[in-house]
Design an enzyme around this catalytic site. Structure first.
Site, PDB file in Angstrom:
ATOM      1  N   ASP A 125       0.829  -1.200   0.000  1.00  0.00           N
ATOM      2  CA  ASP A 125       0.000   0.000   0.000  1.00  0.00           C
ATOM      3  C   ASP A 125       0.864   1.251   0.000  1.00  0.00           C
ATOM      4  OD1 ASP A 125      -1.965   1.875   0.215  1.00  0.00           O
ATOM      5  OD2 ASP A 125      -2.741   1.193   2.137  1.00  0.00           O
ATOM      6  N   ASP A 169      -1.153   5.458  -6.982  1.00  0.00           N
ATOM      7  CA  ASP A 169      -1.524   4.664  -5.812  1.00  0.00           C
ATOM      8  C   ASP A 169      -1.662   3.194  -6.189  1.00  0.00           C
ATOM      9  OD1 ASP A 169      -2.374   4.323  -3.060  1.00  0.00           O
ATOM     10  OD2 ASP A 169      -4.378   3.994  -3.862  1.00  0.00           O
TER      11      ASP A 169
END
Length: 471
Positions: free
Chosen positions: A154, A351
């Site tokens: 992440d 992301d």
């Protein structure tokens, strides 16, 4: 004679108009995409592919390359459409979480310290889509002796954590929950430690450091803040890494925890002083694996773009996005729509955890309109949940579609492959544009647009590089 001249003029004029108006296209492999939607639901096939992958790898890679989708499959998803709906729901929660984190950061402050040194490390990265979520997973080793776990990678989070025994409230995961009593390298951090003081907020109980992370999508983790040895296959290990040992967790499915690769001082990268890292994400329906690498120099014909730091949000990786091309034509949107504003809002981030690329409404509407205007040979169909630009290709093996590309500061252009912006949403030939509008000013370049591309973040040089076709 006049008729012949008029015919020649008309022919030349027609060719000129055609050349002027025809969109630049790329080929979408329809048949292969649809077949993957069927294969990803076939557990027996995935298990055979896992064995095949093991046998074909060299001894140095056999441990680290292991298909994620062959390990676990959520039985609730009986067809590909239900997988797509689950992915959309998860993506919506993900965006809510990122926006909540950004809004909190704009109104608050963060502080932390960096205390560890890195060595070159590599770990496999595989798709988690067969679990109905859009994140990707790294198989990492933990403790002494080493136990291996699948953890979400992440880039939008800093703290690394995993579920730990004794578990008061834990979700179901693939591997047995980590038991710190079986590791000789596990140590609970005292409240007076530098690592504990870097937490915000910080809690203590009987001089033991406690952490808590609340995500905007409702996920959370609470437990002891500890140090442990993290191992990355055969390529090395890092001792005494500060991580969360979660005893009360909710929100994730199947993964043992989360590997925080954000740009903040609490992240795994900052703790071990990594100067760069890179990953290549396989597509959602693939049984293949790739790698997550630290301190590896980029090689090849990369598209290198500026990495921009937002002092209000150090976790996110902002890039100098300036525009979008459709069919080789720039959209009529100002570059300022992708810029960070004076308050720290807006901007464009890359992301790993967001599935779709989310654009401010003005940019999305321009993209949608330009694509549909140029895709005159494609057969439109009804929308699919939040995806409003869809086509039906059920009778086709492949088809030509308008190209889509991102443009960045410095005149750099990243051309997307057809599968990076048109994706199947069922197994019957329905494909949709993999972009979504947002009422917020933050642009998020999602992982569908990154698939098949090695993305390298060089924090020391403040650049992000993209190398397509890097499986």
């Amino acid at each position: 004679m006049f008729s012949l001249l008029f015919f020649l003029f008309l022919s030349t004029f027609t060719r000129s108009i055609s050349t002027t108006t025809a969109a630049v296209t790329t080929t979408l492999d329809v048949a292969s995409s649809i077949q993957k939607t069927l294969d990803v639901l076939n557990l027996a096939l995935l298990q055979r592919q896992q064995v095949k992958t093991r046998n074909e790898t060299t001894s140095s890679l056999s441990f680290i390359i292991r298909p994620r989708s062959s390990i676990h499959r959520d039985q609730h998803h009986h067809d590909y459409e239900s997988l797509t709906l689950a992915r959309l729901a998860r993506d919506s929660h993900r965006v809510t979480s990122l926006l909540a984190k950004l809004n909190f950061a704009i109104s608050g402050t963060n502080k932390s310290n960096s205390v560890y040194k890195v060595e070159d490390l590599t770990t496999p990265v595989t798709s988690g889509f067969s679990q109905g979520i859009g994140e990707y997973f790294a198989r990492v080793g933990l403790g002494t002796p080493v136990q291996t776990y699948h953890m979400v990678i992440d880039t939008g989070s800093d703290i690394t954590w995993l579920q730990c025994q004794q578990c008061f409230n834990c979700y179901q995961q693939i591997e047995p929950i980590y038991d710190p009593s079986g590791s000789s390298s596990y140590n609970v951090l005292p409240c007076t430690s530098q690592q504990c003081e870097s937490l915000h907020p910080r809690n203590c109980l009987s001089n033991q450091c406690l952490y808590q992370v609340l995500y905007g999508d409702g996920s959370s983790t609470t437990g002891n803040f500890v140090t442990e040895t993290i191992s990355f296959g055969n390529s090395g290990s890092v001792p005494s890494v500060a991580i969360g040992c979660g005893h009360d967790n909710k929100g994730l499915v199947a993964a043992a925890g989360l590997l925080g690769l954000g740009g903040g001082q609490l992240s795994f990268l900052s703790r071990i002083k990594a100067t760069s890292f890179s990953y290549c994400l396989v597509d959602f329906d693939s049984s293949r694996a790739s790698t997550l690498e630290f301190n590896s120099a980029p090689a090849g014909n990369y598209v290198t773009v500026p990495l921009i730091r937002n002092p209000r949000m150090t976790t996110f990786y902002y890039v100098g996005l300036t525009g979008i091309l459709v069919g080789d034509r720039p959209l009529p949107i100002p570059p300022s729509i992708f810029a960070i504003d004076a308050s720290g809002g807006g901007g464009a981030i890359v992301d790993s955890g967001t599935t779709f690329t989310h654009l401010p409404s003005q940019a999305y509407n321009a993209l949608r309109d330009a694509f549909t205007q140029q895709a005159i040979n494609l057969k439109p169909t009804v929308s699919s949940s939040e995806l409003d630009t869809c086509f039906v290709f059920s009778s086709l093996t492949n088809t030509e579609v308008p190209v889509v590309a991102f443009t960045f500061a410095g005149g750099k252009t990243l051309l997307l492959k057809a599968g990076n912006f048109l994706i199947p949403v069922d197994s019957h030939g329905k494909f949709c544009l993999a972009f979504q509008p947002t009422m917020d000013s933050l642009t998020i370049i999602g992982n569908i647009q990154q698939q098949g591309t090695r993305v390298t973040y060089e924090m020391s040089k403040l650049v992000v590089s993209f190398l397509p076709d890097s499986y």
